[in-house]
Design an enzyme around this catalytic site. Structure first.
Site, PDB file in Angstrom:
ATOM      1  N   LEU A  86      27.899  36.151  45.761  1.00 20.77           N
ATOM      2  CA  LEU A  86      27.694  35.281  44.670  1.00 20.77           C
ATOM      3  C   LEU A  86      28.498  33.782  44.826  1.00 20.77           C
ATOM      4  O   LEU A  86      29.733  33.904  45.238  1.00 20.77           O
ATOM      5  CB  LEU A  86      27.787  35.612  43.291  1.00 20.77           C
ATOM      6  N   GLY A 131      28.132  40.451  47.007  1.00 20.51           N
ATOM      7  CA  GLY A 131      26.959  40.536  47.007  1.00 20.51           C
ATOM      8  C   GLY A 131      26.195  40.690  48.314  1.00 20.51           C
ATOM      9  O   GLY A 131      24.958  40.841  48.556  1.00 20.51           O
ATOM     10  N   ASN A 153      34.226  43.852  46.705  1.00 19.79           N
ATOM     11  CA  ASN A 153      35.797  43.493  46.262  1.00 19.79           C
ATOM     12  C   ASN A 153      35.642  42.747  45.072  1.00 19.79           C
ATOM     13  O   ASN A 153      36.523  42.085  44.642  1.00 19.79           O
ATOM     14  CB  ASN A 153      36.189  42.595  47.254  1.00 19.79           C
ATOM     15  N   GLU A 154      34.686  43.045  44.026  1.00 22.68           N
ATOM     16  CA  GLU A 154      34.630  42.578  42.775  1.00 22.68           C
ATOM     17  C   GLU A 154      35.923  42.521  41.999  1.00 22.68           C
ATOM     18  O   GLU A 154      36.452  41.664  41.129  1.00 22.68           O
ATOM     19  CB  GLU A 154      33.545  42.952  41.906  1.00 22.68           C
TER      20      GLU A 154
END
Length: 280
Positions: A86, A131, A153-154
């Site tokens: 994103l 994403g 890896n959010e």
């Protein structure tokens, strides 16, 4: 939400046909001999997923399905990045409506790819964090170039990956491995991803990766297409059903989380670090 009216078919002669969106953030090449479509993400420099790229991606998937291609290969026009995930700029210092829009379009793009009846494969010719990993794991098969990174890896950005986003991981990784990777925000090297089963093959070049993806799709030549697609969707039906039940709440949960001051601060630090790296 598919916007196939954004696409037009352009005859170029030879064995291939090209379709392209008016914004040119995705392109589609159909091999008339094999019937396989290659969908290319094309938003330099790193295919960061803004609203327009996500909408174009949905449009291209819809066009490929309506043209009854035999399969879909997803890849990138960028030389070293499949997709960086994103676009942080669309989430940083913005209003809640914009946050709703980008997360909704991410949901729509994922379900269009994950729920496609076609055989799907990803030729991962560059890094695929967040994403980018989401799109790759929505496909059935993944071929990756060496010395690249892939993973969700959010948590490093203070964002929580929702269950539907995790489902691609859980389709291919043991739960224990997926849980540890998600909580750590781990990015796997190509070799680690192959060892864990996150990718299926390694290719030395993009061309080789595309060939391996085409070979995977070609392996279904003697299989009844309807039986194949219904079997695939049966495997994915539970995840899709759960996603549809919570998708509205999921948007609101994301907006609430992404709006938090500490999360916005983390995004700002991340963007500053990117600026510093680009100046080196």
């Amino acid at each position: 939400m598919l916007h196939s009216n954004l696409l037009r078919l352009v005859a170029r002669g030879g064995p291939k046909r090209w379709m392209s969106t008016t914004t040119k953030l995705t392109s589609v090449e159909v091999n008339d001999k094999t019937g396989i479509a290659t969908l290319t993400l094309n938003r330099p420099p790193v295919n960061s997923q803004n609203v327009q790229l996500l909408v174009d991606l949905q449009s291209s998937i819809g066009e490929i399905e309506s043209n009854k291609s035999r399969g879909l290969i997803l890849t990138s026009a960028c030389s070293n990045v499949f997709s960086a995930g994103l676009d942080i700029l669309e989430m940083y210092n913005t209003d809640e409506e914009r946050l709703r829009t980008i997360w909704t379009e991410l949901q729509n793009a994922w379900i269009a790819l994950y729920g496609s009846s076609l055989p799907t494969a990803a030729a991962i010719n560059g890094h695929a964090p967040a994403g980018g990993c989401l799109l790759a794991t929505a496909c059935e098969y993944r071929v990756m170039l060496p010395k690249r990174l892939i993973g969700l890896n959010e948590t490093q950005l203070g964002i929580i990956a929702p269950k539907w986003l995790m489902s691609g991981f859980l389709n291919v990784l043991p739960q224990r491995v997926a849980e540890r990777a998600l909580t750590q925000g781990r990015l796997f090297t190509t070799e680690e991803a192959l060892a864990e089963g996150l990718v299926d093959e390694i290719a030395n070049t993009k061309e080789e990766a595309l060939e391996k993806c085409a070979a995977f799709i070609g392996s279904f030549t003697k299989v009844n297409p309807l039986a194949r697609s219904l079997t695939k969707l049966q495997f994915r039906a539970e995840n899709i059903k759960e996603f549809e039940k919570i998708r509205k709440k999921d948007v609101e949960d994301f907006v609430a989380l992404a709006s938090r001051p500490e999360v916005q601060k983390g995004m700002g630090i991340y963007l500053e670090n990117l600026k510093k790296k680009s100046k080196k």
